[in-house]
Design a protein around this motif. Structure first.
Motif, PDB file in Angstrom:
ATOM      1  N   GLN A  70       0.832  -1.206   0.000  1.00 38.85           N
ATOM      2  CA  GLN A  70       0.000   0.000   0.000  1.00 38.85           C
ATOM      3  C   GLN A  70       0.868   1.257   0.000  1.00 38.85           C
ATOM      4  OE1 GLN A  70      -2.804   0.138   3.226  1.00 38.85           O
ATOM      5  NE2 GLN A  70      -3.747   2.045   2.551  1.00 38.85           N
ATOM      6  N   THR A  71       1.897   1.289   0.839  1.00 39.87           N
ATOM      7  CA  THR A  71       2.808   2.437   0.856  1.00 39.87           C
ATOM      8  C   THR A  71       3.586   2.523  -0.442  1.00 39.87           C
ATOM      9  OG1 THR A  71       3.017   2.270   3.262  1.00 39.87           O
ATOM     10  CG2 THR A  71       4.712   3.531   2.106  1.00 39.87           C
ATOM     11  N   PHE A  72       3.933   1.379  -1.006  1.00 47.84           N
ATOM     12  CA  PHE A  72       4.623   1.344  -2.299  1.00 47.84           C
ATOM     13  C   PHE A  72       3.776   2.024  -3.373  1.00 47.84           C
ATOM     14  CE2 PHE A  72       5.451  -0.735  -6.388  1.00 47.84           C
ATOM     15  CZ  PHE A  72       6.831  -0.629  -6.486  1.00 47.84           C
ATOM     16  N   GLU A  73       2.486   1.721  -3.396  1.00 44.24           N
ATOM     17  CA  GLU A  73       1.597   2.352  -4.382  1.00 44.24           C
ATOM     18  C   GLU A  73       1.519   3.857  -4.169  1.00 44.24           C
ATOM     19  OE1 GLU A  73       0.241   1.143  -7.072  1.00 44.24           O
ATOM     20  OE2 GLU A  73       1.192  -0.797  -6.666  1.00 44.24           O
ATOM     21  N   TYR A  74       1.543   4.279  -2.902  1.00 43.42           N
ATOM     22  CA  TYR A  74       1.519   5.716  -2.620  1.00 43.42           C
ATOM     23  C   TYR A  74       2.788   6.386  -3.160  1.00 43.42           C
ATOM     24  CZ  TYR A  74       2.046  10.065  -0.053  1.00 43.42           C
ATOM     25  OH  TYR A  74       2.261  11.386   0.268  1.00 43.42           O
ATOM     26  N   ILE A  75       3.936   5.756  -2.935  1.00 46.32           N
ATOM     27  CA  ILE A  75       5.191   6.311  -3.455  1.00 46.32           C
ATOM     28  C   ILE A  75       5.149   6.387  -4.982  1.00 46.32           C
ATOM     29  CG2 ILE A  75       7.679   5.881  -3.664  1.00 46.32           C
ATOM     30  CD1 ILE A  75       7.526   4.592  -0.855  1.00 46.32           C
ATOM     31  N   LEU A  78       3.318   9.399  -6.170  1.00 46.29           N
ATOM     32  CA  LEU A  78       4.057  10.656  -6.041  1.00 46.29           C
ATOM     33  C   LEU A  78       4.961  10.916  -7.237  1.00 46.29           C
ATOM     34  CD1 LEU A  78       5.173  10.577  -2.267  1.00 46.29           C
ATOM     35  CD2 LEU A  78       3.344  11.950  -3.268  1.00 46.29           C
ATOM     36  N   VAL A  79       5.575   9.866  -7.753  1.00 48.39           N
ATOM     37  CA  VAL A  79       6.605  10.051  -8.788  1.00 48.39           C
ATOM     38  C   VAL A  79       6.136   9.660 -10.178  1.00 48.39           C
ATOM     39  CG1 VAL A  79       8.444   9.694  -7.099  1.00 48.39           C
ATOM     40  CG2 VAL A  79       7.582   7.738  -8.391  1.00 48.39           C
ATOM     41  N   ARG A  80       4.935   9.142 -10.288  1.00 44.39           N
ATOM     42  CA  ARG A  80       4.469   8.613 -11.573  1.00 44.39           C
ATOM     43  C   ARG A  80       4.567   9.624 -12.704  1.00 44.39           C
ATOM     44  NH1 ARG A  80       1.844   4.169 -12.658  1.00 44.39           N
ATOM     45  NH2 ARG A  80       1.368   3.857 -10.433  1.00 44.39           N
ATOM     46  N   GLU A  81       4.065  10.829 -12.476  1.00 49.76           N
ATOM     47  CA  GLU A  81       4.053  11.837 -13.544  1.00 49.76           C
ATOM     48  C   GLU A  81       5.460  12.129 -14.047  1.00 49.76           C
ATOM     49  OE1 GLU A  81       2.581  16.460 -14.338  1.00 49.76           O
ATOM     50  OE2 GLU A  81       2.062  15.423 -12.468  1.00 49.76           O
ATOM     51  N   ASP A  82       6.419  12.211 -13.110  1.00 48.01           N
ATOM     52  CA  ASP A  82       7.794  12.500 -13.521  1.00 48.01           C
ATOM     53  C   ASP A  82       8.418  11.331 -14.261  1.00 48.01           C
ATOM     54  OD1 ASP A  82       8.166  15.157 -12.433  1.00 48.01           O
ATOM     55  OD2 ASP A  82       8.038  14.228 -10.465  1.00 48.01           O
ATOM     56  N   GLN A 104      10.239   0.424 -11.984  1.00 44.34           N
ATOM     57  CA  GLN A 104      11.286   1.435 -11.805  1.00 44.34           C
ATOM     58  C   GLN A 104      11.414   1.817 -10.323  1.00 44.34           C
ATOM     59  OE1 GLN A 104      11.438   4.757 -14.699  1.00 44.34           O
ATOM     60  NE2 GLN A 104       9.824   3.683 -15.809  1.00 44.34           N
ATOM     61  N   VAL A 105      10.283   2.031  -9.663  1.00 41.79           N
ATOM     62  CA  VAL A 105      10.307   2.379  -8.241  1.00 41.79           C
ATOM     63  C   VAL A 105      10.879   1.227  -7.427  1.00 41.79           C
ATOM     64  CG1 VAL A 105       8.868   2.920  -6.226  1.00 41.79           C
ATOM     65  CG2 VAL A 105       8.408   4.025  -8.426  1.00 41.79           C
ATOM     66  N   ALA A 106      10.514  -0.004  -7.773  1.00 42.08           N
ATOM     67  CA  ALA A 106      11.028  -1.169  -7.056  1.00 42.08           C
ATOM     68  C   ALA A 106      12.549  -1.280  -7.199  1.00 42.08           C
ATOM     69  CB  ALA A 106      10.358  -2.435  -7.584  1.00 42.08           C
ATOM     70  N   ILE A 107      13.056  -1.048  -8.388  1.00 39.58           N
ATOM     71  CA  ILE A 107      14.503  -1.102  -8.607  1.00 39.58           C
ATOM     72  C   ILE A 107      15.207  -0.067  -7.738  1.00 39.58           C
ATOM     73  CG2 ILE A 107      16.327  -0.622 -10.300  1.00 39.58           C
ATOM     74  CD1 ILE A 107      14.465  -1.859 -12.434  1.00 39.58           C
ATOM     75  N   ALA A 108      14.671   1.148  -7.732  1.00 40.48           N
ATOM     76  CA  ALA A 108      15.288   2.227  -6.947  1.00 40.48           C
ATOM     77  C   ALA A 108      15.226   1.926  -5.449  1.00 40.48           C
ATOM     78  CB  ALA A 108      14.599   3.552  -7.252  1.00 40.48           C
ATOM     79  N   LEU A 109      14.077   1.466  -4.964  1.00 46.73           N
ATOM     80  CA  LEU A 109      13.941   1.155  -3.544  1.00 46.73           C
ATOM     81  C   LEU A 109      14.870   0.014  -3.138  1.00 46.73           C
ATOM     82  CD1 LEU A 109      10.083   1.393  -2.877  1.00 46.73           C
ATOM     83  CD2 LEU A 109      11.859   3.059  -2.289  1.00 46.73           C
ATOM     84  N   ARG A 110      14.984  -0.983  -3.998  1.00 47.09           N
ATOM     85  CA  ARG A 110      15.870  -2.108  -3.672  1.00 47.09           C
ATOM     86  C   ARG A 110      17.330  -1.660  -3.621  1.00 47.09           C
ATOM     87  NH1 ARG A 110      16.511  -5.964  -0.413  1.00 47.09           N
ATOM     88  NH2 ARG A 110      18.000  -7.543  -1.102  1.00 47.09           N
ATOM     89  N   ARG A 111      17.713  -0.786  -4.529  1.00 49.37           N
ATOM     90  CA  ARG A 111      19.087  -0.255  -4.519  1.00 49.37           C
ATOM     91  C   ARG A 111      19.355   0.512  -3.227  1.00 49.37           C
ATOM     92  NH1 ARG A 111      24.210   0.449  -4.819  1.00 49.37           N
ATOM     93  NH2 ARG A 111      25.051   2.237  -5.911  1.00 49.37           N
ATOM     94  N   LEU A 112      18.403   1.354  -2.812  1.00 53.77           N
ATOM     95  CA  LEU A 112      18.571   2.142  -1.595  1.00 53.77           C
ATOM     96  C   LEU A 112      18.476   1.271  -0.339  1.00 53.77           C
ATOM     97  CD1 LEU A 112      16.383   5.252  -2.545  1.00 53.77           C
ATOM     98  CD2 LEU A 112      18.873   5.066  -2.659  1.00 53.77           C
ATOM     99  N   ALA A 113      17.571   0.303  -0.362  1.00 53.77           N
ATOM    100  CA  ALA A 113      17.337  -0.524   0.823  1.00 53.77           C
ATOM    101  C   ALA A 113      18.470  -1.517   1.077  1.00 53.77           C
ATOM    102  CB  ALA A 113      16.019  -1.275   0.692  1.00 53.77           C
ATOM    103  N   SER A 114      18.982  -2.110   0.035  1.00 55.44           N
ATOM    104  CA  SER A 114      19.992  -3.155   0.200  1.00 55.44           C
ATOM    105  C   SER A 114      21.406  -2.602   0.226  1.00 55.44           C
ATOM    106  CB  SER A 114      19.876  -4.177  -0.935  1.00 55.44           C
ATOM    107  OG  SER A 114      20.251  -3.591  -2.180  1.00 55.44           O
ATOM    108  N   GLY A 115      21.643  -1.516  -0.511  1.00 50.26           N
ATOM    109  CA  GLY A 115      23.001  -1.011  -0.650  1.00 50.26           C
ATOM    110  C   GLY A 115      23.859  -1.908  -1.517  1.00 50.26           C
ATOM    111  N   GLU A 116      23.250  -2.903  -2.159  1.00 50.50           N
ATOM    112  CA  GLU A 116      23.992  -3.802  -3.036  1.00 50.50           C
ATOM    113  C   GLU A 116      24.436  -3.069  -4.295  1.00 50.50           C
ATOM    114  OE1 GLU A 116      21.338  -7.012  -3.750  1.00 50.50           O
ATOM    115  OE2 GLU A 116      21.482  -7.829  -1.719  1.00 50.50           O
ATOM    116  N   SER A 117      25.379  -3.647  -4.995  1.00 45.58           N
ATOM    117  CA  SER A 117      25.896  -3.025  -6.213  1.00 45.58           C
ATOM    118  C   SER A 117      24.804  -2.950  -7.272  1.00 45.58           C
ATOM    119  CB  SER A 117      27.076  -3.828  -6.760  1.00 45.58           C
ATOM    120  OG  SER A 117      26.635  -5.082  -7.267  1.00 45.58           O
ATOM    121  N   GLN A 118      24.993  -2.060  -8.215  1.00 42.94           N
ATOM    122  CA  GLN A 118      24.040  -1.930  -9.306  1.00 42.94           C
ATOM    123  C   GLN A 118      23.979  -3.211 -10.128  1.00 42.94           C
ATOM    124  OE1 GLN A 118      24.839   1.681 -11.530  1.00 42.94           O
ATOM    125  NE2 GLN A 118      25.144   2.861  -9.671  1.00 42.94           N
ATOM    126  N   VAL A 119      25.090  -3.916 -10.231  1.00 44.07           N
ATOM    127  CA  VAL A 119      25.111  -5.185 -10.955  1.00 44.07           C
ATOM    128  C   VAL A 119      24.215  -6.207 -10.264  1.00 44.07           C
ATOM    129  CG1 VAL A 119      26.551  -7.134 -11.669  1.00 44.07           C
ATOM    130  CG2 VAL A 119      27.412  -4.798 -11.914  1.00 44.07           C
TER     131      VAL A 119
END
Length: 392
Positions: A70-75, A78-82, A104-119
């Motif tokens: 639910q919070t994911f959908e809210y996020i 917020l950014v959909r138009e951009d 796209q939002v999931a990829i960004a959140l996973r990068r920020l949440a995990s701190g794992e490499s982009q690869v």
């Protein structure tokens, strides 16, 4: 600021309406968008050997992205138009389908949440490293602009509620929050290294200062300053200090205690901060009276709100807790701000994090707290008045 929308020049379409348009050979029909990303991601990543991924679908979603669906959908809202206003060229997965806003939002959140490499993040989603980089930065730019209402200093009505909650929990009358600072550690190219960025523990780092309320929500942050600064110096360079020092902030209702003592609004901070009329620090530990010892114990409980907030922030968005590999120092403050916005969004939406997400140790593990000797006479009087009120 969000990027300006560009006007599009439309070419005349052929009469054959059944013919699909394409970008770089990728069909743009209704089925060409990667809308089933979660099912694919969950099937691929939920049974990784040796992992602690929850078996429940909803908890698994939180495990990977730190937020409920639910919070994911809210996020996303917020950014959909951009995210849809820019050309999608290049944002495709290995199956040749365009990335949906949700993916796209999931990829960004996973990068920020995990701190794992982009690869590593790219492999989990079936996209390339460059796509992860592009998607994450687009998300950061969009959320930085669209979610700023989730990080603002409270108005007078909201502040009265915060003061009431803090007094009920910790006994401090007219207290407006707690302050602390943390280091975001970096690896810098040789050409960018300097003594300013090298902190007392010989790490290259950037400082983040935050003021939090009773729910560990960030009310004010400042970042972008080199880790070689002391927290007291960082405070004095911040807009928050300038507003408080000029009487434009923490200038609300004065509290009159039962004995007639008048207490102004203030926040609490550790020994690294100066004792000011609006920033109350603990007594030095030598030769304390009973009332002073009691004050220090209660002060520490309230101050830990800020410490726990940073442990929660760095634990949730692990990119801030890992060594940032050669970050662009002009972009890093935006990454930090967006992580703070996400932290607040989780609180504002009533979302719940797993208790194990927060760091088990201190958010600045290995750093020593340097004592600031600056004592303002008015601040000393305010502290004595509070200590007296807490013991009567």
């Amino acid at each position: 600021m969000a990027p300006p929308k560009k006007s599009k020049k439309h070419k005349k379409e052929p009469r054959n309406l059944n013919k699909c348009k394409s970008v770089s050979g990728v069909p743009l029909g209704p089925k060409a968008v990667d809308s089933d990303w979660w099912d694919s991601f969950w099937q691929k990543n939920s049974t990784v050997s040796g992992s602690t991924v929850p078996s429940d679908d909803a908890e698994g979603f939180k495990y990977f992205f730190r937020v409920s669906k639910q919070t994911f959908e809210y996020i996303c809202s917020l950014v959909r138009e951009d995210l849809v206003s820019r050309p999608p060229s290049g944002l495709i997965n290995i199956e040749g389908r365009l990335l949906s806003v949700e993916k796209q939002v999931a990829i960004a959140l996973r990068r920020l949440a995990s701190g794992e490499s982009q690869v590593s993040v790219g492999a989990a989603f079936g996209v390339g490293q460059s796509t992860v980089s592009q998607v994450t930065w687009r998300f950061i730019e969009a959320l930085e602009e669209r979610a700023r209402h989730h990080l603002k200093f409270p108005d007078s009505s909201r502040m009265e509620e915060i003061k009431s909650k803090l007094e009920a929990s910790f006994g401090f009358p007219n207290c407006c929050g707690a302050i602390d600072a943390t280091h975001i550690i970096m690896t810098l190219p040789t050409v960018q290294t300097s003594d300013d960025w090298c902190d007392p523990e010989n790490n290259y780092s950037m400082l983040l200062q935050g003021v939090v309320d009773h729910e560990m929500r960030f009310l004010d942050i400042v970042t972008g300053w080199p880790g070689g600064m002391t927290v007291s110096r960082l405070l004095k360079c911040s807009g928050f200090f300038k507003l408080c020092d000029s009487g434009e902030r923490l200038n609300g209702n004065i509290r009159t205690l039962s004995g007639g003592t008048r207490i102004r609004e203030y926040i609490v901070g550790g020994v690294g901060y100066p004792l000011l009329s609006w920033l109350i620090t603990p007594y030095e530990s030598n030769g304390l009276s009973t009332s002073m010892s009691k004050f220090n114990a209660m002060h520490e409980s309230a101050r830990l709100l800020a410490v726990k907030a940073f442990s929660q922030l760095k634990g949730s968005w692990r990119i801030l807790n890992k060594v940032m590999w050669r970050p662009d120092k002009r972009k890093l403050p935006s990454i930090i701000l967006v992580c703070c916005l996400l932290h607040n969004i989780i609180i504002d939406t009533g979302d719940k994090l797993h208790p194990d997400v927060a760091l088990s140790g201190h958010h600045d593990l290995g750093y020593r707290e340097h004592c600031c000797k600056q004592v303002d006479h008015t601040g000393k009087t305010v502290r004595d008045d509070i200590a007296k009120a807490l013991t009567t």
